[in-house]
Design an enzyme around this catalytic site. Structure first.
Site, PDB file in Angstrom:
ATOM      1  N   GLN A  86       0.854  -1.199   0.000  1.00  0.00           N
ATOM      2  CA  GLN A  86       0.000   0.000   0.000  1.00  0.00           C
ATOM      3  C   GLN A  86       0.889   1.248   0.000  1.00  0.00           C
ATOM      4  OE1 GLN A  86      -3.584  -0.594   2.869  1.00  0.00           O
ATOM      5  NE2 GLN A  86      -1.930  -1.892   3.644  1.00  0.00           N
ATOM      6  N   HIS A 104      -1.295   1.555  -4.378  1.00  0.00           N
ATOM      7  CA  HIS A 104      -1.659   2.972  -4.231  1.00  0.00           C
ATOM      8  C   HIS A 104      -0.727   3.890  -5.008  1.00  0.00           C
ATOM      9  CE1 HIS A 104      -3.773   1.886  -0.167  1.00  0.00           C
ATOM     10  NE2 HIS A 104      -4.428   1.455  -1.229  1.00  0.00           N
TER      11      HIS A 104
END
Ligand code: APR
Length: 228
Positions: A86, A104
């Site tokens: 992430q 992300h």
């Protein structure tokens, strides 16, 4: 043995990069709706870029820590290994990890909102804020996923597939609050994977973990390496 790892901001904490939640978390000091949404960028691109430029400078000075290095070692030791992160700091790649899926985006990527051109720009600090596209002069944005935006489809699809066929799924340094990333450990568990968590705090994943190591990433991942 198919090993999959999901990392969050906690694995970069020992490199001096602040996490988002928890006691010194960034979201305790800053309002994410002011800095990490498309609306915030539309309203004040200069403010958003000042914050990202500050984070980029912090990350540029940081070094991968033992936790990043253990995961790079794990990739060497196990042919069927994948790392889903992430994080946008690129520290996994700097530690030597190659099989990395960035859910992300990446803070070193910039994307033109005019022509869509996407490039890596490693300048820290940026010479001009907000930066402009060298092709069309349009406004550049950070190549990261903001709240309310969808994740890169290929990365997410791949992350689900890998979680579905994991034999061992290791979750490191995430509060497991943000979806869809937070669903991946449960996808793996439902399909019969052994679930290992490394986190100094409990998270929503903890009750489902087969092994829960209440340690920092560097200490905990060394223990996991011995377990495998
Ligand atoms: N080692 C391992 N884990 C740690 C350490 C450490 N040294 N220090 C803190 N942690 C743990 C915290 O206990 C917490 O569970 O790391 C986790 C960090 O949680 P968050 O700050 O919420 O980060 P993350 O889970 O990655 O956030 C997910 O939210 O803001 C968005 O897009 C952003 O990718 C981010 C997403």
């Amino acid at each position: 043995m198919k090993i999959r790892v999901l990392t969050g901001a906690g694995i970069s904490a020992e490199s001096g990069i602040p996490t988002f939640r928890g006691k010194d978390g960034l979201w305790n000091k800053y309002d994410p709706t002011e800095l990490a949404t498309p609306e915030a960028f539309q309203k004040d691109p200069k403010l958003v870029w000042e914050w990202y430029d500050w984070r980029r400078q912090l990350i540029a000075k940081a070094e991968p820590n033992e936790g990043h290095k253990v995961l790079a070692q794990m990739e060497e030791n196990f042919p069927d290994f994948w790392l889903v992160t992430q994080n946008v700091d690129g520290l996994h790649q700097r530690a030597g990890s190659k099989k990395v899926i960035e859910l992300h985006g990446n803070i070193w990527k910039v994307r033109c909102i005019g022509c869509g051109k996407e490039d890596y720009d490693y300048r820290a600090p940026l010479p001009e804020i907000p930066p402009e596209c060298d092709s069309c002069g349009g406004l550049l944005r950070p190549g990261v996923v903001w709240f309310g935006e969808s994740l890169p489809v290929d990365a997410l699809q791949r992350a689900y597939e890998l979680s579905e066929d994991a034999d061992v799924f290791i979750v490191v340094g995430t509060s497991a609050q943000v979806y869809p990333a937070a669903e991946l450990p449960f996808v793996a568990k439902r399909r019969g994977a052994k679930l290992i968590e490394v986190n100094p705090e409990e998270t929503p994943v903890t009750p489902y973990a087969d092994v829960s190591i209440r340690e920092s990433a560097s200490t905990g991942l060394r223990k996991v390496l011995e377990l495998l």
